[in-house]
Design a protein around this motif. Structure first.
Motif, PDB file in Angstrom:
ATOM      1  N   ARG A   1      -2.210  -2.318 -14.561  1.00  0.00           N
ATOM      2  CA  ARG A   1      -2.990  -1.664 -13.649  1.00  0.00           C
ATOM      3  C   ARG A   1      -4.348  -2.154 -13.582  1.00  0.00           C
TER       4      ARG A   1
ATOM      5  N   PHE B 236       0.881  -1.068  -0.109  1.00  0.00           N
ATOM      6  CA  PHE B 236      -0.175  -0.125  -0.199  1.00  0.00           C
ATOM      7  C   PHE B 236       1.028   1.443   0.044  1.00  0.00           C
TER       8      PHE B 236
ATOM      9  N   THR C 298      -2.670   5.079  -3.789  1.00  0.00           N
ATOM     10  CA  THR C 298      -3.616   6.247  -3.943  1.00  0.00           C
ATOM     11  C   THR C 298      -2.918   7.762  -3.961  1.00  0.00           C
TER      12      THR C 298
ATOM     13  N   THR D 205       0.218  -3.951  -5.669  1.00  0.00           N
ATOM     14  CA  THR D 205       0.336  -2.653  -4.852  1.00  0.00           C
ATOM     15  C   THR D 205      -1.045  -1.755  -4.863  1.00  0.00           C
ATOM     16  N   ARG D 206      -1.396  -1.424  -3.838  1.00  0.00           N
ATOM     17  CA  ARG D 206      -2.637  -0.450  -4.025  1.00  0.00           C
ATOM     18  C   ARG D 206      -2.068   0.936  -3.744  1.00  0.00           C
TER      19      ARG D 206
ATOM     20  N   THR E  99      -4.116   6.800  -9.416  1.00  0.00           N
ATOM     21  CA  THR E  99      -4.561   5.957  -8.248  1.00  0.00           C
ATOM     22  C   THR E  99      -5.152   4.479  -9.003  1.00  0.00           C
ATOM     23  N   SER E 100      -4.684   3.439  -8.409  1.00  0.00           N
ATOM     24  CA  SER E 100      -5.108   1.880  -8.969  1.00  0.00           C
ATOM     25  C   SER E 100      -4.327   0.818  -8.354  1.00  0.00           C
ATOM     26  N   VAL E 101      -4.598  -0.227  -8.423  1.00  0.00           N
ATOM     27  CA  VAL E 101      -3.808  -1.162  -7.811  1.00  0.00           C
ATOM     28  C   VAL E 101      -2.829  -1.892  -9.095  1.00  0.00           C
TER      29      VAL E 101
END
Lengths: 113, 112
Positions: free
Chosen positions: A36, A10, A111, A108-109, A86-88
């Motif tokens: 992503r 994160f 923001t 990986t998250r 902003t994404s995973v």
């Protein structure tokens, strides 16, 4: 256990900051990928590599950079973070380039605020 | 066109029922069709895959049905279990373009 390891899990970034998402695999795979994942949009390919020293753009490369100095590592660099990033993020690797048997990391998250 | 359209976006099935997820494509150059399963907080994992020279592939409770003329393929989960609750992605590989294209994903919930 063998596989693809991503760090960090994160992260919160401020607009304009930079960071590197790390990816390492221990399966001696030549092919590595960065995707992503956005809700309802599936997975979009950012960059990929067919071996050490060789990288190429995927569908959505803008705002990202990659390098592949070793077979094991494939870091993804964000130079000037924007809210649209902003994404995973998922890193993956494969033995061959035929779409078979991709092994993904846990993601990986990210923001961006 | 390098697109794979997946439906439904979300699906709720009772335990023991059959879950069906559909995908459609336009590009006849696609020649390999894998399905990936993703649990929350994890990366996708290859579940089952098919090549267009066969119409069906079965592995345990999971079956892919492939209709080459309609350019459609689907995943069937028989006797669905709560442990099958996950997001499922279909994908298609284009050997010529060397690209793996993913569908939008289906969030499957199996109610006990």
């Amino acid at each position: 256990n063998a596989g693809v390891t991503q760090t960090p899990k994160f992260r919160i970034l401020k607009i304009g900051q930079s960071m590197t998402l790390q990816c390492a695999q221990d399966m001696n795979h030549n092919y590595m990928y960065w995707y992503r994942q956005d809700p309802g949009m599936g997975l979009k390919l950012i960059y990929y590599s067919v071996g050490a020293g060789i990288t190429d753009k995927g569908e959505v490369p803008n705002g990202y950079n990659v390098s592949r100095s070793t077979t094991e590592d494939f870091p993804l660099r964000l130079e000037l973070a924007a809210p649209s990033q902003t994404s995973v993020y998922f890193c993956a690797s494969s033995y061959d380039f035929g779409g078979t048997g991709y092994t993904f990391g846990s993601g990986t998250r990210l923001t961006v605020v | 066109q390098q697109q794979v359209k997946q439906s439904p976006q979300s699906l709720i099935v009772q335990k023991g029922g059959i879950s069906i997820i559909n995908c459609a494509y336009e590009n006849t150059a696609f020649d390999y069709f894998p399905w990936y399963q993703q649990f929350p907080g994890k990366g996708p994992a290859l579940l089952i895959a098919i090549r267009p020279d066969v119409s069906e592939k079965k592995e345990g409770r999971f079956t892919i049905s492939f209709n080459k003329s309609a350019k459609q393929f689907s995943l069937h989960i028989m006797d669905s279990q709560p442990g099958d609750s996950a997001t499922y992605f279909c994908a298609a590989w284009n050997q010529g373009a060397q690209k793996l294209v993913f569908g939008q994903g289906t969030r499957l919930t199996i109610n006990p």
